[in-house]
Write an enzyme that holds these catalytic residues in place. Structure first.
Site, PDB file in Angstrom:
ATOM      1  N   LYS A 255      44.284  42.431  45.939  1.00  0.00           N
ATOM      2  CA  LYS A 255      43.443  42.432  44.830  1.00  0.00           C
ATOM      3  C   LYS A 255      43.063  43.704  44.336  1.00  0.00           C
ATOM      4  O   LYS A 255      42.480  44.551  45.099  1.00  0.00           O
ATOM      5  CB  LYS A 255      42.121  41.521  45.170  1.00  0.00           C
ATOM      6  CG  LYS A 255      41.138  41.671  44.087  1.00  0.00           C
ATOM      7  CD  LYS A 255      40.015  40.751  44.062  1.00  0.00           C
ATOM      8  CE  LYS A 255      38.718  41.037  43.339  1.00  0.00           C
ATOM      9  NZ  LYS A 255      37.474  40.294  43.487  1.00  0.00           N
ATOM     10  N   ASP A 260      34.993  45.530  38.401  1.00  0.00           N
ATOM     11  CA  ASP A 260      34.665  44.076  38.154  1.00  0.00           C
ATOM     12  C   ASP A 260      33.276  43.988  37.661  1.00  0.00           C
ATOM     13  O   ASP A 260      32.311  44.007  38.500  1.00  0.00           O
ATOM     14  CB  ASP A 260      34.815  43.331  39.697  1.00  0.00           C
ATOM     15  CG  ASP A 260      34.208  41.872  39.259  1.00  0.00           C
ATOM     16  OD1 ASP A 260      34.363  41.262  38.073  1.00  0.00           O
ATOM     17  OD2 ASP A 260      34.296  41.276  40.395  1.00  0.00           O
ATOM     18  N   LYS A 267      27.885  40.546  35.898  1.00  0.00           N
ATOM     19  CA  LYS A 267      26.878  40.549  36.955  1.00  0.00           C
ATOM     20  C   LYS A 267      25.725  41.202  36.676  1.00  0.00           C
ATOM     21  O   LYS A 267      25.618  41.798  35.597  1.00  0.00           O
ATOM     22  CB  LYS A 267      27.664  41.571  37.812  1.00  0.00           C
ATOM     23  CG  LYS A 267      28.826  41.006  38.705  1.00  0.00           C
ATOM     24  CD  LYS A 267      29.628  41.813  39.529  1.00  0.00           C
ATOM     25  CE  LYS A 267      30.946  41.360  40.055  1.00  0.00           C
ATOM     26  NZ  LYS A 267      30.492  40.212  41.064  1.00  0.00           N
ATOM     27  N   ASP A 278      36.213  47.322  44.089  1.00  0.00           N
ATOM     28  CA  ASP A 278      36.719  45.898  44.190  1.00  0.00           C
ATOM     29  C   ASP A 278      38.394  45.833  44.101  1.00  0.00           C
ATOM     30  O   ASP A 278      39.041  44.858  44.057  1.00  0.00           O
ATOM     31  CB  ASP A 278      36.312  44.955  42.878  1.00  0.00           C
ATOM     32  CG  ASP A 278      36.243  43.435  43.188  1.00  0.00           C
ATOM     33  OD1 ASP A 278      36.492  43.051  44.324  1.00  0.00           O
ATOM     34  OD2 ASP A 278      36.356  42.615  42.240  1.00  0.00           O
ATOM     35  N   ASP A 337      33.906  35.710  36.597  1.00  0.00           N
ATOM     36  CA  ASP A 337      33.480  36.730  37.563  1.00  0.00           C
ATOM     37  C   ASP A 337      34.434  36.211  38.891  1.00  0.00           C
ATOM     38  O   ASP A 337      34.276  37.014  39.725  1.00  0.00           O
ATOM     39  CB  ASP A 337      32.038  36.688  38.068  1.00  0.00           C
ATOM     40  CG  ASP A 337      31.576  37.714  39.115  1.00  0.00           C
ATOM     41  OD1 ASP A 337      32.455  38.646  38.841  1.00  0.00           O
ATOM     42  OD2 ASP A 337      30.484  37.927  39.174  1.00  0.00           O
ATOM     43  N   GLU A 339      37.482  36.357  39.407  1.00  0.00           N
ATOM     44  CA  GLU A 339      38.594  36.607  38.721  1.00  0.00           C
ATOM     45  C   GLU A 339      39.549  37.328  39.778  1.00  0.00           C
ATOM     46  O   GLU A 339      40.804  37.100  39.545  1.00  0.00           O
ATOM     47  CB  GLU A 339      38.245  38.004  37.767  1.00  0.00           C
ATOM     48  CG  GLU A 339      38.294  39.407  38.706  1.00  0.00           C
ATOM     49  CD  GLU A 339      37.037  39.716  39.674  1.00  0.00           C
ATOM     50  OE1 GLU A 339      35.942  38.545  39.728  1.00  0.00           O
ATOM     51  OE2 GLU A 339      37.233  40.407  40.625  1.00  0.00           O
ATOM     52  N   ARG A 341      40.969  35.729  42.579  1.00  0.00           N
ATOM     53  CA  ARG A 341      41.689  34.613  42.756  1.00  0.00           C
ATOM     54  C   ARG A 341      42.797  34.249  41.538  1.00  0.00           C
ATOM     55  O   ARG A 341      43.881  33.976  42.173  1.00  0.00           O
ATOM     56  CB  ARG A 341      40.894  33.287  43.114  1.00  0.00           C
ATOM     57  CG  ARG A 341      40.140  32.880  42.172  1.00  0.00           C
ATOM     58  CD  ARG A 341      39.068  31.911  42.506  1.00  0.00           C
ATOM     59  NE  ARG A 341      37.787  32.684  43.017  1.00  0.00           N
ATOM     60  CZ  ARG A 341      36.640  32.006  43.496  1.00  0.00           C
ATOM     61  NH1 ARG A 341      36.701  30.791  43.688  1.00  0.00           N
ATOM     62  NH2 ARG A 341      35.850  32.659  44.087  1.00  0.00           N
TER      63      ARG A 341
HETATM   64  N1  BES Z   1      34.375  41.156  43.735  1.00  0.00           N
HETATM   65  C1  BES Z   1      33.311  40.011  43.671  1.00  0.00           C
HETATM   66  C2  BES Z   1      33.067  39.776  45.291  1.00  0.00           C
HETATM   67  C3  BES Z   1      32.230  40.879  45.950  1.00  0.00           C
HETATM   68  C4  BES Z   1      30.799  40.659  45.959  1.00  0.00           C
HETATM   69  C5  BES Z   1      32.808  41.922  46.554  1.00  0.00           C
HETATM   70  C6  BES Z   1      30.115  41.496  46.594  1.00  0.00           C
HETATM   71  C7  BES Z   1      32.002  42.704  47.333  1.00  0.00           C
HETATM   72  C8  BES Z   1      30.861  42.616  47.367  1.00  0.00           C
HETATM   73  C9  BES Z   1      34.214  38.723  43.212  1.00  0.00           C
HETATM   74  O1  BES Z   1      35.036  38.817  42.164  1.00  0.00           O
HETATM   75  C10 BES Z   1      33.154  37.908  42.619  1.00  0.00           C
HETATM   76  O2  BES Z   1      32.481  38.423  41.675  1.00  0.00           O
HETATM   77  N2  BES Z   1      33.086  36.837  43.276  1.00  0.00           N
HETATM   78  C11 BES Z   1      32.060  35.857  42.958  1.00  0.00           C
HETATM   79  C12 BES Z   1      32.499  34.483  42.999  1.00  0.00           C
HETATM   80  C13 BES Z   1      31.554  33.501  42.209  1.00  0.00           C
HETATM   81  C14 BES Z   1      31.602  33.652  40.749  1.00  0.00           C
HETATM   82  C15 BES Z   1      32.342  32.045  42.569  1.00  0.00           C
HETATM   83  C16 BES Z   1      30.833  36.012  43.907  1.00  0.00           C
HETATM   84  O3  BES Z   1      31.227  36.186  45.074  1.00  0.00           O
HETATM   85  O4  BES Z   1      29.731  35.756  43.689  1.00  0.00           O
HETATM   86 ZN    ZN Z   2      35.886  40.701  42.146  1.00  0.00          ZN
HETATM   87 MN    MN Z   3      34.012  39.096  40.451  1.00  0.00          MN
END
Ligand code: BES
Ligand code: ZN
Ligand code: MN
Length: 490
Positions: A255, A260, A267, A278, A337, A339, A341
């Site tokens: 990834k 992000d 966010k 990210d 968010d 994204e 996947r």
């Molecule tokens: N890049 C983030 C995940 C992340 C969070 C990495 C904190 C490192 C530290 C990912 O893209 C994300 O935003 N995931 C969301 C998914 C949710 C919207 C289902 C999350 O984990 O909040």
């Molecule tokens: Zn992300």
């Molecule tokens: Mn995200």
């Protein structure tokens, strides 16, 4: 940092590093007349020889004053662990100490050649830092140490270091650099350029797809994420054919979200700067490819990085949008968010269509939920094949890039069914890392062995360890390198 190996201690100016195992002081006998006062000084400092502990003093070494760093190696028996904690702790203490040279005398530890070489690896890894943007460092803040000599590790240690660990150090450095760079410097196009420059002459074959090429292939999920940004997406394809003709390759997929923001599902402001890393999964993939190429690994590997920037904007995708993936499956984008996947889905389809890999290992800073599950010590491992999972966990234990297996199961899969499309990109809050893995699994074709590594808690560290300072860890490079060595080259 220059790493050298020698049979005997050199002449001249240097800091001497001596390992001491727990309460056993016999390693200090080599100090001769200075020994009793050193033992007394260690007592006064309540130095107990625990692993990665250290005590510092100055001794009279045949008429010259010399800094002595005594490093504890604990009471354990894992030579690799002892060696890496020793080399890393020594450099952590001496890097900005004023000393230019350190001699780590491992005579008496009885290390095998690999372990002695790992003293050098850990020393090099712990010394890594990125001062490019720090133009006003005071002299006292600048590193002084530029050479570490490992003494008494046996004849083979130096050669083994060059063959196996210097390449791994180079790979980890590349990953850390990419992870550390801010998102105004590293975006999909510049990520590719940085990697091209770094891999020049390494024998890795590089191919790059731009947006037009990905549109033709129908990569609607990856491009949907990218469409809110003025930075165009890239798919980076790296090929290392060290295993000879024929045979299905193993694929590493990373990834690479270079920033992000969350997109329209934006966010919160606090801490958002962390999302420059990210792209840690993609960083690990390119670092591993570099390490494997430099050490001429006897394996056929393809590394794929899905590179995008996730931004809000007038053309950004909206919650509720339906995108068609390269696989033909459709996705309702409930949360922009989620994204990573979406990017991985198309990257995984691409690698299956073009390379027919037997095995796919994807790495991603995918979910905040994995931090809730596992904190910062273990990355989460999901797999459709027990044998692959076990081998990866073994490589994780042996490399220090630890993995904890998490479940996949049909009841979780049902949670991402959508009323309007084949699936939606998020499930409920509970089990968020698992539903994310289930989403990716829907793009893995029959018969392909697959593992997914959620390394959101591992790419960056707020505290130093034996082999890294605060900041980018380089997680994943040593894991993949070890997996190739133990499984594909065995
Ligand atoms: N890049 C983030 C995940 C992340 C969070 C990495 C904190 C490192 C530290 C990912 O893209 C994300 O935003 N995931 C969301 C998914 C949710 C919207 C289902 C999350 O984990 O909040
Ligand atoms: Zn992300
Ligand atoms: Mn995200």
């Amino acid at each position: 940092m220059q790493i050298r190996f020698a049979d005997a201690r050199p002449e001249g100016d240097y800091a001497l590093v001596l390992p001491v195992a727990g309460k056993d002081r016999s390693a200090l006998n080599a100090l001769g007349a200075a020994q009793p006062s050193v033992v007394a000084a260690l007592e006064r400092q309540r130095f107990d020889g625990e692993a990665a502990s250290a005590a510092e003093l100055f001794i009279d070494d045949h008429g010259t004053s010399r800094r002595l760093l005594v490093v504890g190696t604990g009471n354990g028996s894992d030579q690799h662990d002892i060696a890496e904690k020793l080399g890393g702790t020594a450099v952590g203490r001496l890097l900005t100490s004023g000393e230019a040279k350190a001699v780590v005398d491992v005579t008496g530890l009885g290390l095998d050649a690999d372990s002695a070489a790992r003293v050098g690896l850990a020393a090099a890894l712990r010394a890594w830092r990125y001062d490019r943007y720090r133009t006003k460092l005071k002299d006292k803040q600048k590193p002084t140490l530029n050479e570490v000599i490992v003494v008494g590790g046996g004849e083979a240690a130096g050669q083994h270091y060059m063959d196996r660990w210097a390449p791994v150090y180079e790979g980890v450095s590349l990953t850390r650099e990419l992870v550390t760079e801010p998102a105004n410097i590293i975006y999909p196009e510049s990520f590719v350029e940085r990697v091209q420059a770094s891999l020049k002459g390494s024998g890795v074959d590089i191919e790059v797809l731009n947006r037009a090429a990905m549109e033709k292939l129908g990569m609607g999920a990856l491009l949907g994420v990218a469409q809110g940004s003025v930075r165009e997406a890239r798919l980076l394809i790296l090929k290392w054919n060290g295993g000879g003709e024929g045979g299905q390759p193993v694929a590493f997929v990373g990834k690479g979200v270079t920033f992000d923001t969350g997109g329209i599902s934006i966010k919160p402001a606090a801490g958002m700067e962390a999302m420059k890393w990210d792209m840690g999964g993609a960083g690990a993939v390119v670092g591993a490819m570099k390490a494997l190429a430099l050490r001429k690994a006897k394996a056929n590997i393809v590394g794929i990085c899905g590179l995008v920037e996730n931004m809000p904007g007038g053309n950004a995708q909206r919650p509720g949008d339906v995108v068609t993936t390269m696989s033909g499956q459709t996705v309702e984008v409930i949360n922009t968010d989620a994204e990573g996947r979406l990017v991985l889905a198309d990257a995984i389809t691409y690698v299956q269509r073009n390379f027919k890999p037997s095995t796919i290992i994807d790495l991603a800073t995918l979910t905040g939920a994995i931090l809730i599950s596992l904190g910062h010590e273990w990355a989460g491992l999901f797999s459709n094949t027990d044998e692959l999972a076990e081998k990866l966990q073994q490589a994780g234990a042996d490399s220090g890039d630890k993995l904890w297996r998490m479940p996949l199961a049909e009841p979780f899969d049902r949670l991402i069914d959508s009323p309007i499309a084949d699936m939606k990109n998020v499930g409920p809050r509970e089990g968020g890392s698992i539903t994310a893995a289930q989403f990716i699994q829907r793009f893995v074709e029959n018969g392909v062995k697959w593992a997914h590594i959620d390394m959101a808690g591992k790419a960056w560290s707020d505290k130093p360890s034996a082999t890294y300072d605060k900041g980018a860890t380089g997680y994943g490079v040593r894991l993949l390198d070890e997996y190739v060595a133990e499984v594909l080259e065995a």
